[in-house]
Design a protein around this motif. Structure first.
Motif, PDB file in Angstrom:
ATOM      1  N   MET A 270     126.363  54.122  16.683  1.00  0.00           N
ATOM      2  CA  MET A 270     125.981  54.542  18.027  1.00  0.00           C
ATOM      3  C   MET A 270     124.497  54.878  18.092  1.00  0.00           C
ATOM      4  N   ALA A 271     123.929  54.649  19.268  1.00  0.00           N
ATOM      5  CA  ALA A 271     122.532  54.981  19.530  1.00  0.00           C
ATOM      6  C   ALA A 271     122.429  55.675  20.882  1.00  0.00           C
ATOM      7  N   ILE A 272     121.344  56.415  21.056  1.00  0.00           N
ATOM      8  CA  ILE A 272     120.989  57.008  22.342  1.00  0.00           C
ATOM      9  C   ILE A 272     119.876  56.170  22.957  1.00  0.00           C
ATOM     10  N   CYS A 273     120.004  55.849  24.237  1.00  0.00           N
ATOM     11  CA  CYS A 273     118.928  55.189  24.974  1.00  0.00           C
ATOM     12  C   CYS A 273     118.718  55.973  26.269  1.00  0.00           C
ATOM     13  N   THR A 274     117.633  56.716  26.329  1.00  0.00           N
ATOM     14  CA  THR A 274     117.366  57.630  27.433  1.00  0.00           C
ATOM     15  C   THR A 274     115.939  57.464  27.911  1.00  0.00           C
ATOM     16  N   ASN A 275     115.674  57.869  29.140  1.00  0.00           N
ATOM     17  CA  ASN A 275     114.307  57.891  29.633  1.00  0.00           C
ATOM     18  C   ASN A 275     113.629  59.236  29.372  1.00  0.00           C
ATOM     19  N   LYS A 276     114.331  60.170  28.723  1.00  0.00           N
ATOM     20  CA  LYS A 276     113.739  61.441  28.318  1.00  0.00           C
ATOM     21  C   LYS A 276     112.705  61.172  27.220  1.00  0.00           C
ATOM     22  N   PRO A 277     111.581  61.895  27.183  1.00  0.00           N
ATOM     23  CA  PRO A 277     110.617  61.710  26.094  1.00  0.00           C
ATOM     24  C   PRO A 277     111.301  61.842  24.729  1.00  0.00           C
ATOM     25  N   SER A 278     111.001  60.928  23.827  1.00  0.00           N
ATOM     26  CA  SER A 278     111.739  60.842  22.569  1.00  0.00           C
ATOM     27  C   SER A 278     111.643  62.106  21.719  1.00  0.00           C
ATOM     28  N   ALA A 279     110.515  62.815  21.773  1.00  0.00           N
ATOM     29  CA  ALA A 279     110.356  64.012  20.951  1.00  0.00           C
ATOM     30  C   ALA A 279     111.308  65.134  21.350  1.00  0.00           C
ATOM     31  N   LEU A 280     111.802  65.091  22.582  1.00  0.00           N
ATOM     32  CA  LEU A 280     112.683  66.155  23.061  1.00  0.00           C
ATOM     33  C   LEU A 280     114.159  65.872  22.795  1.00  0.00           C
ATOM     34  N   VAL A 281     114.485  64.675  22.354  1.00  0.00           N
ATOM     35  CA  VAL A 281     115.893  64.320  22.167  1.00  0.00           C
ATOM     36  C   VAL A 281     116.499  64.948  20.914  1.00  0.00           C
ATOM     37  N   PRO A 282     115.890  64.826  19.723  1.00  0.00           N
ATOM     38  CA  PRO A 282     116.521  65.422  18.525  1.00  0.00           C
ATOM     39  C   PRO A 282     116.787  66.922  18.636  1.00  0.00           C
ATOM     40  N   PRO A 283     115.845  67.742  19.159  1.00  0.00           N
ATOM     41  CA  PRO A 283     116.157  69.164  19.282  1.00  0.00           C
ATOM     42  C   PRO A 283     117.362  69.440  20.177  1.00  0.00           C
ATOM     43  N   LEU A 284     117.506  68.650  21.239  1.00  0.00           N
ATOM     44  CA  LEU A 284     118.639  68.828  22.146  1.00  0.00           C
ATOM     45  C   LEU A 284     119.944  68.436  21.463  1.00  0.00           C
ATOM     46  N   LEU A 285     119.952  67.296  20.762  1.00  0.00           N
ATOM     47  CA  LEU A 285     121.157  66.864  20.056  1.00  0.00           C
ATOM     48  C   LEU A 285     121.532  67.850  18.959  1.00  0.00           C
ATOM     49  N   ASP A 286     120.525  68.358  18.234  1.00  0.00           N
ATOM     50  CA  ASP A 286     120.795  69.357  17.192  1.00  0.00           C
ATOM     51  C   ASP A 286     121.402  70.624  17.795  1.00  0.00           C
ATOM     52  N   HIS A 287     120.818  71.081  18.885  1.00  0.00           N
ATOM     53  CA  HIS A 287     121.289  72.301  19.555  1.00  0.00           C
ATOM     54  C   HIS A 287     122.747  72.173  19.980  1.00  0.00           C
ATOM     55  N   LEU A 288     123.125  70.979  20.432  1.00  0.00           N
ATOM     56  CA  LEU A 288     124.482  70.747  20.926  1.00  0.00           C
ATOM     57  C   LEU A 288     125.453  70.304  19.826  1.00  0.00           C
ATOM     58  N   GLY A 289     124.938  70.095  18.613  1.00  0.00           N
ATOM     59  CA  GLY A 289     125.791  69.773  17.471  1.00  0.00           C
ATOM     60  C   GLY A 289     126.279  68.345  17.405  1.00  0.00           C
ATOM     61  N   ILE A 290     125.557  67.406  18.027  1.00  0.00           N
ATOM     62  CA  ILE A 290     126.026  66.016  18.035  1.00  0.00           C
ATOM     63  C   ILE A 290     125.019  65.047  17.424  1.00  0.00           C
ATOM     64  N   ALA A 291     123.959  65.568  16.809  1.00  0.00           N
ATOM     65  CA  ALA A 291     122.900  64.703  16.289  1.00  0.00           C
ATOM     66  C   ALA A 291     123.417  63.720  15.249  1.00  0.00           C
ATOM     67  N   GLY A 292     124.381  64.142  14.428  1.00  0.00           N
ATOM     68  CA  GLY A 292     124.856  63.310  13.334  1.00  0.00           C
ATOM     69  C   GLY A 292     125.635  62.083  13.740  1.00  0.00           C
TER      70      GLY A 292
ATOM     71  N   ASP B  28     121.227  62.321  29.513  1.00  0.00           N
ATOM     72  CA  ASP B  28     121.386  63.240  30.641  1.00  0.00           C
ATOM     73  C   ASP B  28     122.297  62.629  31.708  1.00  0.00           C
ATOM     74  N   GLY B  29     123.350  63.355  32.043  1.00  0.00           N
ATOM     75  CA  GLY B  29     124.300  62.879  33.038  1.00  0.00           C
ATOM     76  C   GLY B  29     125.442  62.078  32.459  1.00  0.00           C
ATOM     77  N   THR B  30     125.360  61.740  31.178  1.00  0.00           N
ATOM     78  CA  THR B  30     126.427  60.982  30.513  1.00  0.00           C
ATOM     79  C   THR B  30     127.071  61.790  29.404  1.00  0.00           C
ATOM     80  N   LEU B  31     126.255  62.323  28.508  1.00  0.00           N
ATOM     81  CA  LEU B  31     126.746  63.199  27.440  1.00  0.00           C
ATOM     82  C   LEU B  31     126.454  64.665  27.738  1.00  0.00           C
ATOM     83  N   VAL B  32     125.325  64.927  28.383  1.00  0.00           N
ATOM     84  CA  VAL B  32     124.823  66.291  28.558  1.00  0.00           C
ATOM     85  C   VAL B  32     124.517  66.568  30.023  1.00  0.00           C
ATOM     86  N   ASP B  33     124.966  67.721  30.497  1.00  0.00           N
ATOM     87  CA  ASP B  33     124.569  68.191  31.823  1.00  0.00           C
ATOM     88  C   ASP B  33     123.361  69.106  31.624  1.00  0.00           C
TER      89      ASP B  33
END
Length: 215
Positions: A106-128, A11-16
């Motif tokens: 590459m890895a993601i390191c965020t303070n967002k709860p981990s369960a919410l990260v994959p759905p967001l990355l999938d939705h935005l098309g960058i999970a892979g 949040d704030g780096t890749l995604v608004d």
């Protein structure tokens, strides 16, 4: 710098996602019969994890409701608002594709709860693009502690000094400095009160497409 891997804040780096997080906060405040706050206000609170976010919102509203009583309500709204209107910042897809083509893991390191990260990355098309996700609840510690970045480096199979952190806040800067990991900061995110020009960073960039020049 001999960079062999990258670790990105989310949040704030890749995604608004500030508008969606603000809506989750405001729906929680609605449920508590407390006044709503502006998106700009919530934006200044983002980055230290959901418990700190809700603590700040309650303090701002001068509410004495126990945090543990409010968190389930907030998390329900947070999940409901997760995919409401997030957007990638300019150049994110292009840069991630270029880095992947160069063979840089590459890895993601965020303070967002981990369960919410994959759905967001999938939705935005960058999970892979990401081999690993370290969330705010993956370890007992979260940024600005060093442990999440040290864990990311270990998963990526690189020394921290050979990984590059990309973030937008004092939380990211503190974690990177504590872990001995170089960091590039972006100007467009949620810096809160961080003085970007005085930060101990490899570079401060206006657009993620400038990142390749830093590697």
């Amino acid at each position: 710098m001999g960079i062999a891997a990258l670790v990105f804040d989310l949040d704030g780096t890749l995604v608004d996602s500030a508008d969606d997080i603000a809506e989750a906060v405001n729906r929680t405040l609605d449920d508590l019969s407390l006044p709503r706050v502006s998106e700009a206000t919530v934006r200044s609170w983002i980055g230290e994890g959901v418990r700190r976010l809700v603590t700040t919102a309650l303090a701002h509203a001068r509410s004495t409701r126990p945090l543990d009583e409010v968190m389930p309500t907030f998390m329900r709204h947070y999940r409901d608002c997760l995919l409401r209107s997030p957007r990638l910042y300019g150049g994110v897809v292009e840069v991630l594709q270029q880095l992947q083509a160069r063979g840089l893991p590459m890895a993601i390191c965020t303070n967002k709860p981990s369960a919410l990260v994959p759905p967001l990355l999938d939705h935005l098309g960058i999970a892979g693009h990401f081999a690993y996700i370290i969330g705010g609840d993956t370890l007992p510690q979260r940024k600005p502690a060093a442990e999440p970045l040290l864990h990311a480096a270990q998963l990526l199979g690189q020394a921290p000094a050979h990984c590059l952190m990309v973030g937008d806040s004092a939380t990211d800067l503190g974690a990177a400095n504590a872990a001995g990991m170089p960091i590039v900061l972006v100007r467009y995110g949620y810096p809160r009160d961080l003085d970007l020009e005085a930060a101990d960073a490899v570079a401060v960039i206006d657009d993620l497409r400038q990142l390749s020049a830093c590697i």
